[in-house]
Design a protein around this motif. Structure first.
Motif, PDB file in Angstrom:
ATOM      1  N   SER A 150      11.763  12.386  -2.795  1.00  0.00           N
ATOM      2  CA  SER A 150      11.195  11.329  -3.626  1.00  0.00           C
ATOM      3  C   SER A 150      11.218  11.693  -5.106  1.00  0.00           C
ATOM      4  O   SER A 150      11.315  10.811  -5.970  1.00  0.00           O
ATOM      5  N   GLU A 151      11.152  13.018  -5.418  1.00  0.00           N
ATOM      6  CA  GLU A 151      11.179  13.435  -6.817  1.00  0.00           C
ATOM      7  C   GLU A 151      12.528  13.096  -7.448  1.00  0.00           C
ATOM      8  O   GLU A 151      12.596  12.583  -8.575  1.00  0.00           O
ATOM      9  N   ASP A 152      13.627  13.373  -6.728  1.00  0.00           N
ATOM     10  CA  ASP A 152      14.958  13.023  -7.232  1.00  0.00           C
ATOM     11  C   ASP A 152      15.115  11.506  -7.343  1.00  0.00           C
ATOM     12  O   ASP A 152      15.744  11.001  -8.284  1.00  0.00           O
ATOM     13  N   MET A 153      14.552  10.779  -6.384  1.00  0.00           N
ATOM     14  CA  MET A 153      14.621   9.327  -6.431  1.00  0.00           C
ATOM     15  C   MET A 153      13.903   8.793  -7.665  1.00  0.00           C
ATOM     16  O   MET A 153      14.430   7.938  -8.384  1.00  0.00           O
ATOM     17  N   ASN A 154      12.706   9.312  -7.941  1.00  0.00           N
ATOM     18  CA  ASN A 154      11.951   8.854  -9.110  1.00  0.00           C
ATOM     19  C   ASN A 154      12.668   9.203 -10.408  1.00  0.00           C
ATOM     20  O   ASN A 154      12.700   8.407 -11.357  1.00  0.00           O
ATOM     21  N   ALA A 155      13.266  10.418 -10.458  1.00  0.00           N
ATOM     22  CA  ALA A 155      13.996  10.828 -11.662  1.00  0.00           C
ATOM     23  C   ALA A 155      15.201   9.927 -11.893  1.00  0.00           C
ATOM     24  O   ALA A 155      15.508   9.554 -13.031  1.00  0.00           O
ATOM     25  N   ALA A 156      15.915   9.578 -10.811  1.00  0.00           N
ATOM     26  CA  ALA A 156      17.073   8.691 -10.942  1.00  0.00           C
ATOM     27  C   ALA A 156      16.650   7.306 -11.418  1.00  0.00           C
ATOM     28  O   ALA A 156      17.328   6.686 -12.251  1.00  0.00           O
ATOM     29  N   LEU A 157      15.520   6.823 -10.905  1.00  0.00           N
ATOM     30  CA  LEU A 157      15.014   5.530 -11.347  1.00  0.00           C
ATOM     31  C   LEU A 157      14.630   5.587 -12.819  1.00  0.00           C
ATOM     32  O   LEU A 157      14.970   4.694 -13.604  1.00  0.00           O
ATOM     33  N   GLY A 158      13.944   6.650 -13.212  1.00  0.00           N
ATOM     34  CA  GLY A 158      13.534   6.792 -14.606  1.00  0.00           C
ATOM     35  C   GLY A 158      14.704   6.926 -15.551  1.00  0.00           C
ATOM     36  O   GLY A 158      14.642   6.477 -16.697  1.00  0.00           O
ATOM     37  N   ALA A 159      15.818   7.542 -15.075  1.00  0.00           N
ATOM     38  CA  ALA A 159      17.002   7.715 -15.914  1.00  0.00           C
ATOM     39  C   ALA A 159      17.902   6.493 -15.903  1.00  0.00           C
ATOM     40  O   ALA A 159      18.857   6.415 -16.673  1.00  0.00           O
ATOM     41  N   GLY A 160      17.627   5.536 -15.034  1.00  0.00           N
ATOM     42  CA  GLY A 160      18.432   4.332 -14.982  1.00  0.00           C
ATOM     43  C   GLY A 160      19.602   4.399 -14.030  1.00  0.00           C
ATOM     44  O   GLY A 160      20.416   3.481 -13.985  1.00  0.00           O
ATOM     45  N   ASP A 161      19.726   5.491 -13.253  1.00  0.00           N
ATOM     46  CA  ASP A 161      20.833   5.608 -12.298  1.00  0.00           C
ATOM     47  C   ASP A 161      20.578   4.831 -11.013  1.00  0.00           C
ATOM     48  O   ASP A 161      21.512   4.577 -10.246  1.00  0.00           O
ATOM     49  N   LEU A 162      19.340   4.482 -10.757  1.00  0.00           N
ATOM     50  CA  LEU A 162      18.957   3.782  -9.537  1.00  0.00           C
ATOM     51  C   LEU A 162      18.228   2.505  -9.918  1.00  0.00           C
ATOM     52  O   LEU A 162      17.365   2.519 -10.806  1.00  0.00           O
ATOM     53  N   ARG A 163      18.571   1.431  -9.236  1.00  0.00           N
ATOM     54  CA  ARG A 163      17.910   0.159  -9.523  1.00  0.00           C
ATOM     55  C   ARG A 163      16.615   0.049  -8.737  1.00  0.00           C
ATOM     56  O   ARG A 163      16.549   0.429  -7.564  1.00  0.00           O
ATOM     57  N   LEU A 164      15.604  -0.512  -9.364  1.00  0.00           N
ATOM     58  CA  LEU A 164      14.317  -0.706  -8.709  1.00  0.00           C
ATOM     59  C   LEU A 164      14.471  -1.611  -7.494  1.00  0.00           C
ATOM     60  O   LEU A 164      13.792  -1.420  -6.480  1.00  0.00           O
ATOM     61  N   SER A 165      15.378  -2.585  -7.567  1.00  0.00           N
ATOM     62  CA  SER A 165      15.565  -3.508  -6.445  1.00  0.00           C
ATOM     63  C   SER A 165      16.035  -2.779  -5.189  1.00  0.00           C
ATOM     64  O   SER A 165      15.698  -3.176  -4.070  1.00  0.00           O
ATOM     65  N   GLU A 187       0.842  -1.193   0.000  1.00  0.00           N
ATOM     66  CA  GLU A 187       0.000   0.000   0.000  1.00  0.00           C
ATOM     67  C   GLU A 187       0.878   1.245   0.000  1.00  0.00           C
ATOM     68  O   GLU A 187       1.792   1.387   0.818  1.00  0.00           O
ATOM     69  N   LEU A 188       0.607   2.160  -0.943  1.00  0.00           N
ATOM     70  CA  LEU A 188       1.405   3.390  -1.019  1.00  0.00           C
ATOM     71  C   LEU A 188       1.299   4.199   0.263  1.00  0.00           C
ATOM     72  O   LEU A 188       2.252   4.878   0.667  1.00  0.00           O
ATOM     73  N   ALA A 189       0.136   4.098   0.918  1.00  0.00           N
ATOM     74  CA  ALA A 189      -0.066   4.874   2.143  1.00  0.00           C
ATOM     75  C   ALA A 189       0.828   4.378   3.276  1.00  0.00           C
ATOM     76  O   ALA A 189       1.086   5.108   4.242  1.00  0.00           O
ATOM     77  N   GLU A 190       1.310   3.124   3.164  1.00  0.00           N
ATOM     78  CA  GLU A 190       2.148   2.569   4.221  1.00  0.00           C
ATOM     79  C   GLU A 190       3.598   3.039   4.131  1.00  0.00           C
ATOM     80  O   GLU A 190       4.379   2.831   5.048  1.00  0.00           O
ATOM     81  N   ILE A 191       3.980   3.639   3.001  1.00  0.00           N
ATOM     82  CA  ILE A 191       5.381   3.984   2.752  1.00  0.00           C
ATOM     83  C   ILE A 191       5.604   5.482   2.949  1.00  0.00           C
ATOM     84  O   ILE A 191       4.847   6.321   2.435  1.00  0.00           O
ATOM     85  N   ASN A 192       6.608   5.823   3.743  1.00  0.00           N
ATOM     86  CA  ASN A 192       7.061   7.208   3.895  1.00  0.00           C
ATOM     87  C   ASN A 192       8.078   7.458   2.780  1.00  0.00           C
ATOM     88  O   ASN A 192       9.247   7.067   2.882  1.00  0.00           O
ATOM     89  N   PHE A 193       7.642   8.128   1.688  1.00  0.00           N
ATOM     90  CA  PHE A 193       8.499   8.268   0.514  1.00  0.00           C
ATOM     91  C   PHE A 193       9.684   9.193   0.763  1.00  0.00           C
ATOM     92  O   PHE A 193      10.738   9.029   0.149  1.00  0.00           O
ATOM     93  N   SER A 194       9.552  10.160   1.647  1.00  0.00           N
ATOM     94  CA  SER A 194      10.697  11.019   1.981  1.00  0.00           C
ATOM     95  C   SER A 194      11.785  10.198   2.663  1.00  0.00           C
ATOM     96  O   SER A 194      12.977  10.307   2.346  1.00  0.00           O
ATOM     97  N   GLN A 240      16.786   6.712   2.403  1.00  0.00           N
ATOM     98  CA  GLN A 240      17.388   5.386   2.543  1.00  0.00           C
ATOM     99  C   GLN A 240      18.213   4.995   1.320  1.00  0.00           C
ATOM    100  O   GLN A 240      19.184   4.248   1.430  1.00  0.00           O
ATOM    101  N   VAL A 241      17.820   5.471   0.142  1.00  0.00           N
ATOM    102  CA  VAL A 241      18.580   5.167  -1.081  1.00  0.00           C
ATOM    103  C   VAL A 241      19.427   6.360  -1.507  1.00  0.00           C
ATOM    104  O   VAL A 241      19.841   6.477  -2.663  1.00  0.00           O
ATOM    105  N   ASN A 242      19.670   7.287  -0.552  1.00  0.00           N
ATOM    106  CA  ASN A 242      20.645   8.371  -0.718  1.00  0.00           C
ATOM    107  C   ASN A 242      20.220   9.451  -1.714  1.00  0.00           C
ATOM    108  O   ASN A 242      21.028   9.956  -2.492  1.00  0.00           O
ATOM    109  N   TYR A 243      18.924   9.819  -1.701  1.00  0.00           N
ATOM    110  CA  TYR A 243      18.443  10.952  -2.488  1.00  0.00           C
ATOM    111  C   TYR A 243      17.710  11.923  -1.562  1.00  0.00           C
ATOM    112  O   TYR A 243      17.150  11.526  -0.533  1.00  0.00           O
ATOM    113  N   LYS A 244      17.729  13.213  -1.923  1.00  0.00           N
ATOM    114  CA  LYS A 244      17.181  14.252  -1.050  1.00  0.00           C
ATOM    115  C   LYS A 244      15.678  14.122  -0.882  1.00  0.00           C
ATOM    116  O   LYS A 244      15.141  14.354   0.200  1.00  0.00           O
TER     117      LYS A 244
END
Length: 752
Positions: free
Chosen positions: A551-566, A533-540, A545-549
């Motif tokens: 959630s927007e930067d985290m999503n951009a890094a994932l979309g650009a391929g710099d961050l692994r989904l795993s 459930e998305l509501a269960e996750i604190n996205f900030s 936890q994955v070293n991004y300031k």
């Protein structure tokens, strides 16, 4: 080489006295079953009248039967066994499509068929090779090196390459009566590929013959000029060497020195090559006749040198002491040139047995520094060559014994594969490379525009692993647009880090908002699929936890391929598990126990028992990241990512406090997880799904299937034991690739 004499079993008109040939064969080699050899000869002879395809007519005057016998004769000189002889006798008949491989297997067994098939694969390389020698794809050194490495990488039985070298030797001998074009094509292939292979295998007499005959057809004018400058025939030169050896043997015996001596007359190509390399005239080539003397001790080398200079006048400036001053590669020997008997120039090399072994077989091997194919050799290529040379030595010791047959198969790891471009150029790739990796190796734009691939003329999936000898053609679109799925390591589109970096760079260059939107969509889709459930996750917190300031930067890094989904999934699991543990701790532990979110028990420290571990706040590694440990003062072991800047400084300044750690896999907790699968019904669907789970060592607790005959839709509900969410995601990805599967997701009532 087959000697010509009046009672030779192979006559000038092409007829063969088979009984005499078999009789001579038994005198030269011990056969396990002479009737098997006779049957092979009779079979090849019975196919004599059939016409070969035009492209296989390598010689205009000799048929496949006679060629097979001559190949066998060459292999006898190389101490090969009966299986190799039979394979050689039959090979040209199979190559010329007069005899099927299935017939070979049925009549002579799987071992003979495998040998013939191996030689056929080597022949296929020659037919695909581009005769032009220009460099492609940024290659350094000689592009023919890749052709030779490809051939060696295909060889797991030394007899295969020896049969092929014997066949090419017969071809270059017999092509004399062929057309000028045919002579050139055969000579080019023999000179570029098979003479260097014979050289590396230490088969000197065949190497010299292949080079001389190839040189004769490739540069006929130079060949005739050198041959004319030689005022005596090779046999005369060899007789001269024999006289020199007799004189030296007497002198060494009087000096009480035990020396092993050998001599040779320099062949025509070697003379020409030395003249070209050193830019000298023929009369300045002092080693047309040469003798090598091997002695027990270094002091004996200089004693023999004194004897030689006492016998004959030395030539000024033609003495080299490589014992006192070894070559850069470690080569040691004494070289001198003298005016020998009848005032003829003679080169003499003097070295110890140890020096000779180092020069021939060690790291400074003669064939490594003087060969024509020394550029950019990979370790596996050199290992395979060394293995082939070693097996040749075993052959001499063991002959045709059972022990040799047992040892004949090699087991050298191939760290590269060698494939062809559509134009026939050879390209080396890392093992397990795919067509997408190949496309990016050709050019970045080709990779970006890749939409499909043909291997050996047939369309294949982009996840197919390339094999040595494959010919690859990339199908492209007009638009540069890599697929994001290529970055999913579970799907297997890309195995090469270089290709992955190019795809990641392409997405990084796109609009950040688009990357963020794409990344957000990927996260939401994966969370939905994993029933989180998305509501269960604190996205900030998840981003931190994955070293991004944020959630927007985290999503951009994932979309650009710099961050692994795993990484995101592992962090999300850790966040959910921490909340569950915190709830239990609030109920069970006294109030003075401080809970630390930086402590992670799933870390294994090599060589010691359990120690307190803390996750470093500077890089905050998550399960799946490569990590190292740093022994702190009073706070146990601090866990850093391997690429952390602080970790780099610690390695430099306090290396003694760095220890090896890894994410623990032993005793990992597993949870029952319900997976729902929907697919178009077909026979074998459940078996294929179960095969995916079995290959991943996943335990299935329960399974239920339902099938609607009207809609032809099947629904499978499986309960499996899973320890980590990223593993669950990988499993569902692989199930989703099973034919006819349309949807895979986790059901909410699971325990993970």
């Amino acid at each position: 080489m087959v000697k010509v004499r009046e009672d030779h079993p192979i006559h000038d008109d092409g007829s063969v006295d088979l009984d005499l040939w078999i009789e001579r064969l038994q005198e030269q080699v011990e056969l396990d079953d002479v009737e098997v050899v006779r049957q092979a000869c009779e079979l090849a002879q019975s196919l004599k009248g059939q016409e070969a395809p035009p492209e296989e007519a390598w010689a205009e005057t000799e048929d496949s039967y006679v060629t097979g016998l001559k190949m066998a004769q060459i292999l006898i000189e190389l101490n090969q066994d009966q299986d190799a002889l039979v394979a050689a006798i039959l090979y040209r008949s199979v190559r010329e499509q007069k005899l099927a491989l299935d017939d070979v297997r049925r009549r002579f067994g799987a071992k003979i068929e495998k040998l013939v098939d191996g030689v056929l694969q080597m022949a296929a390389i020659g037919s695909r090779q581009n005769p032009r020698r220009e460099k492609v794809l940024g290659q350094s050194g000689n592009p023919l090196d890749n052709v030779r490495r490809m051939l060696v990488s295909m060889i797991d039985d030394v007899r295969v390459v020896l049969i092929k070298i014997a066949e090419r030797t017969c071809a270059i001998r017999g092509v004399k009566q062929g057309s000028r074009k045919k002579r050139y094509i055969v000579a080019r292939e023999v000179f570029d590929v098979y003479a260097p292979l014979a050289h590396r295998l230490g088969i000197g007499h065949i190497k010299w013959e292949l080079e001389d005959l190839s040189f004769r057809y490739l540069k006929p004018n130079d060949y005739k000029r050198i041959a004319g400058l030689l005022d005596e025939k090779r046999l005369d030169r060899q007789e001269f060497i024999g006289t020199v050896l007799e004189i030296l043997d007497t002198e060494l015996d009087q000096a009480s020195i035990k020396g092993d001596m050998s001599g040779r007359a320099k062949h025509i190509y070697s003379i020409w090559r030395k003249m070209q390399r050193k830019n000298i005239d023929f009369n300045q080539v002092y080693d047309i006749r040469a003798v090598r003397i091997l002695v027990p001790e270094i002091r004996d080398c200089y004693t023999v040198l004194g004897i030689v200079h006492g016998l004959w006048r030395n030539i000024p400036h033609e003495f080299d002491d490589y014992i006192a001053s070894p070559k850069a590669n470690g080569y040691r020997s004494l070289h001198t040139a003298v005016f020998g008997p009848d005032n003829k120039v003679l080169e003499i090399q003097i070295r110890t047995h140890t020096m000779h072994e180092e020069a021939e077989l060690g790291v400074c091997a003669h064939w490594l520094y003087k060969g024509t194919d020394t550029q950019s050799q990979s370790s596996s290529y050199e290992e395979k060559i060394a293995w082939l040379r070693q097996v040749l030595e075993w052959t001499e010791d063991l002959g045709g014994s059972e022990e040799f047959s047992d040892m004949i198969s090699g087991d050298v790891t191939h760290d590269r594969v060698y494939v062809f471009t559509p134009d026939g150029h050879v390209v080396d790739m890392p093992s397990e490379s795919t067509p997408v990796d190949f496309a990016y190796r050709v050019h970045t734009e080709v990779g970006h525009r890749c939409r499909g691939a043909k291997v050996n003329g047939r369309i294949v999936p982009l996840t197919r692993q390339l094999q040595t000898g494959d010919q690859i053609e990339i199908l492209t679109s007009n638009v540069e647009h890599p697929r994001r799925d290529w970055l999913n390591s579970n799907l297997g589109y890309i195995t090469n880090s270089r290709s992955r970096a190019k795809v990641q760079h392409w997405f990084k260059e796109q609009d950040k908002d688009k990357n963020a939107a794409a990344g957000r969509k990927i996260v939401e889709r994966e969370f939905h699929r994993l029933a989180i459930e998305l509501a269960e996750i604190n996205f900030s917190q998840l981003a931190e936890q994955v070293n991004y300031k944020n959630s927007e930067d985290m999503n951009a890094a994932l979309g650009a391929g710099d961050l692994r989904l795993s990484q995101i999934i592992n962090a999300a699991q850790q966040q959910v598990e921490t909340e569950q543990v915190d709830e239990q701790l609030d109920l069970e532990l006294p109030s003075f126990v401080e809970k630390s979110s930086e402590t992670y028990e799933g870390i294994k420290i090599r060589g010691v028992g359990n120690l307190l571990t803390t996750i470093a706040s500077c890089c905050k590694p998550v399960p799946g990241d490569p990590i190292i440990g740093y022994i702190t003062l009073g706070r146990g072991v601090s866990i850093h990512r391997e690429d952390c800047n602080n970790a780099f400084q610690l390695r430099q300044n306090e290396a003694e406090r760095i220890i090896e750690v890894s994410w623990s896999e032993e005793g990992e907790s597993t949870y029952p997880v319900d997976i729902f699968i929907e697919a178009f019904d077909r026979s074998g669907l459940l078996r294929d799904v179960m095969m995916v789970l079995a290959n991943e060592d996943i335990n299935v607790i329960a399974a239920q299937t339902r099938s609607d005959k009207k809609s032809n839709v099947a629904q499978l509900s499986l309960t499996v034991e899973i320890g980590r969410l990223d593993l669950l995601g990988r499993i569902m990805d692989k199930i989703n690739q099973v034919q006819n599967v349309t949807d895979v997701h986790r059901q909410r009532n699971s325990g993970l």
